[in-house]
Design a protein around this motif. Structure first.
Motif, short mmCIF file in Angstrom:
data_model
loop_
_atom_site.label_atom_id
_atom_site.label_comp_id
_atom_site.label_asym_id
_atom_site.label_seq_id
_atom_site.Cartn_x
_atom_site.Cartn_y
_atom_site.Cartn_z
N PRO A 2 -49.83 7.03 62.80
CA PRO A 2 -50.64 6.52 61.69
C PRO A 2 -49.87 6.57 60.37
O PRO A 2 -48.99 7.41 60.19
N GLU A 3 -50.19 5.66 59.47
CA GLU A 3 -49.57 5.65 58.15
C GLU A 3 -50.19 6.71 57.26
O GLU A 3 -51.39 7.00 57.36
N ARG A 4 -49.37 7.28 56.38
CA ARG A 4 -49.86 8.20 55.35
C ARG A 4 -49.24 7.76 54.03
O ARG A 4 -48.05 7.41 53.98
N SER A 5 -50.03 7.80 52.97
CA SER A 5 -49.49 7.31 51.70
C SER A 5 -50.05 8.05 50.50
O SER A 5 -51.11 8.66 50.56
N GLN A 6 -49.28 7.98 49.42
CA GLN A 6 -49.71 8.43 48.10
C GLN A 6 -49.71 7.19 47.23
O GLN A 6 -48.69 6.50 47.12
N ARG A 21 -67.49 -17.53 30.09
CA ARG A 21 -66.96 -16.18 30.23
C ARG A 21 -65.53 -16.26 30.73
O ARG A 21 -65.22 -16.93 31.71
N THR A 22 -64.64 -15.54 30.06
CA THR A 22 -63.24 -15.51 30.43
C THR A 22 -62.84 -14.06 30.66
O THR A 22 -63.19 -13.18 29.88
N SER A 23 -62.10 -13.82 31.73
CA SER A 23 -61.61 -12.47 31.98
C SER A 23 -60.15 -12.54 32.43
O SER A 23 -59.73 -13.50 33.06
N PHE A 24 -59.44 -11.50 32.08
CA PHE A 24 -58.04 -11.37 32.46
C PHE A 24 -57.81 -9.92 32.85
O PHE A 24 -58.24 -9.01 32.16
N SER A 25 -57.15 -9.71 33.98
CA SER A 25 -56.85 -8.34 34.38
C SER A 25 -55.40 -8.24 34.82
O SER A 25 -54.81 -9.19 35.32
N LEU A 26 -54.86 -7.05 34.63
CA LEU A 26 -53.48 -6.75 35.01
C LEU A 26 -53.51 -5.42 35.76
O LEU A 26 -54.05 -4.45 35.27
N THR A 27 -52.96 -5.41 36.95
CA THR A 27 -52.96 -4.21 37.78
C THR A 27 -51.54 -3.85 38.16
O THR A 27 -50.78 -4.71 38.62
N TYR A 28 -51.19 -2.59 37.97
CA TYR A 28 -49.91 -2.08 38.45
C TYR A 28 -50.23 -1.17 39.63
O TYR A 28 -51.15 -0.37 39.58
N PHE A 29 -49.46 -1.31 40.72
CA PHE A 29 -49.68 -0.44 41.87
C PHE A 29 -48.35 0.12 42.36
O PHE A 29 -47.30 -0.49 42.21
N ASN A 30 -48.42 1.33 42.91
CA ASN A 30 -47.23 2.01 43.42
C ASN A 30 -47.67 2.91 44.57
O ASN A 30 -48.55 3.75 44.40
N SER A 31 -47.04 2.71 45.73
CA SER A 31 -47.38 3.51 46.91
C SER A 31 -46.11 4.00 47.57
O SER A 31 -45.14 3.25 47.71
N HIS A 32 -46.13 5.25 47.99
CA HIS A 32 -45.07 5.81 48.82
C HIS A 32 -45.70 6.07 50.18
O HIS A 32 -46.64 6.85 50.29
N SER A 58 -44.51 -1.37 45.46
CA SER A 58 -44.94 -1.38 44.06
C SER A 58 -45.00 -2.82 43.58
O SER A 58 -44.44 -3.72 44.19
N GLY A 59 -45.69 -3.01 42.48
CA GLY A 59 -45.78 -4.36 41.93
C GLY A 59 -46.89 -4.53 40.93
O GLY A 59 -47.50 -3.57 40.47
N TRP A 60 -47.11 -5.81 40.60
CA TRP A 60 -48.09 -6.21 39.59
C TRP A 60 -48.99 -7.30 40.15
O TRP A 60 -48.54 -8.14 40.91
N GLU A 61 -50.23 -7.26 39.72
CA GLU A 61 -51.15 -8.35 40.05
C GLU A 61 -51.84 -8.80 38.77
O GLU A 61 -52.38 -7.98 38.02
N GLN A 62 -51.78 -10.10 38.50
CA GLN A 62 -52.45 -10.67 37.34
C GLN A 62 -53.56 -11.59 37.81
O GLN A 62 -53.37 -12.39 38.73
N ASN A 63 -54.74 -11.46 37.19
CA ASN A 63 -55.90 -12.29 37.53
C ASN A 63 -56.46 -12.93 36.27
O ASN A 63 -56.61 -12.26 35.24
N PHE A 64 -56.77 -14.21 36.37
CA PHE A 64 -57.44 -14.93 35.28
C PHE A 64 -58.65 -15.62 35.88
O PHE A 64 -58.56 -16.25 36.94
N ASN A 65 -59.81 -15.49 35.21
CA ASN A 65 -61.03 -16.12 35.70
C ASN A 65 -61.81 -16.67 34.50
O ASN A 65 -61.98 -15.98 33.50
N TRP A 66 -62.24 -17.91 34.64
CA TRP A 66 -63.06 -18.53 33.59
C TRP A 66 -64.17 -19.33 34.24
O TRP A 66 -63.95 -20.03 35.23
#
Length: 189
Positions: A2-6, A21-32, A58-66
């Motif tokens: 099985p996988e184990r992660s932090q 309505r307009t929304s913008f989100s930015l997510t940074y993620f990092n997993s070992h 690791s990486g970035w996710e950008q979301n735009f919704n209108w």
């Protein structure tokens, strides 16, 4: 195994009224991850799960919704940049990208719903993905576009829905897994 992660995620989101309505989100993620499961092609051509002792994702996710106040028009766009790196310490795989994990993924959706009609368009673009742990072979990038037109109405007291859709409008030839081609253009009614 099985996988184990932090994991660590950081999300920032803005929302404001702009012609609806307009929304913008930015997510940074990092997993070992320890014992991350990847799929590898065996000598007989079949795929089976294999553990990689350690990996970093690791990486970035950008979301735009209108969308408009009355929900007639909706536009959504997102992009994900992923750095999925083998950290097993085994030569020549260490420091290479994990197989079948694209660096870039883009999604675009446009929905136009003037009652009783609906028009939906979506586009999905995925960058190349490596098929060998040594990063010597890869699957080509692909872009898929889909379109759906529908009618949602009533006749007397009976409600009904009619829709027509085309998936993979451009008849793009692509594979998600090596040597397993995906369907070409599809029609739905």
């Amino acid at each position: 195994k099985p996988e184990r992660s932090q994991d660590f995620d950081f999300i920032s989101e803005l929302e404001f009224p702009l012609l609806g309505r307009t929304s913008f989100s930015l997510t940074y993620f990092n997993s070992h991850v320890k014992d991350i499961i990847i799929w590898q092609r065996r000598f007989d051509g079949k795929f089976s799960p294999v553990n990689v002792s350690q990996a970093s994702l690791s990486g970035w996710e950008q979301n735009f919704n209108w969308h408009t106040k009355n929900q007639i028009l909706n536009l959504e766009f997102n992009h994900t940049l992923t750095e999925a790196i083998n950290k097993s310490g085994l030569y020549p795989k260490d420091g290479k990208y994990l197989v079948f994990r694209p660096r870039h993924t883009y999604n675009l959706k446009l929905n136009f719903n003037p009652k009783p009609f609906s028009f939906n368009f979506s586009s999905h673009w995925v960058s190349q993905r490596y098929t060998r742990e040594e990063n010597t072979k890869f699957l080509q990038a692909y872009k898929i576009m889909d379109l759906k037109i529908g009618l949602d109405s009533k006749w007397k007291k009976i409600g009904y829905q009619v829709s027509f859709g085309i998936n993979n409008i451009t008849n793009q030839k692509y594979e998600l897994i090596e040597r397993y081609p995906m369907p070409g253009r599809e029609y739905q009614a």
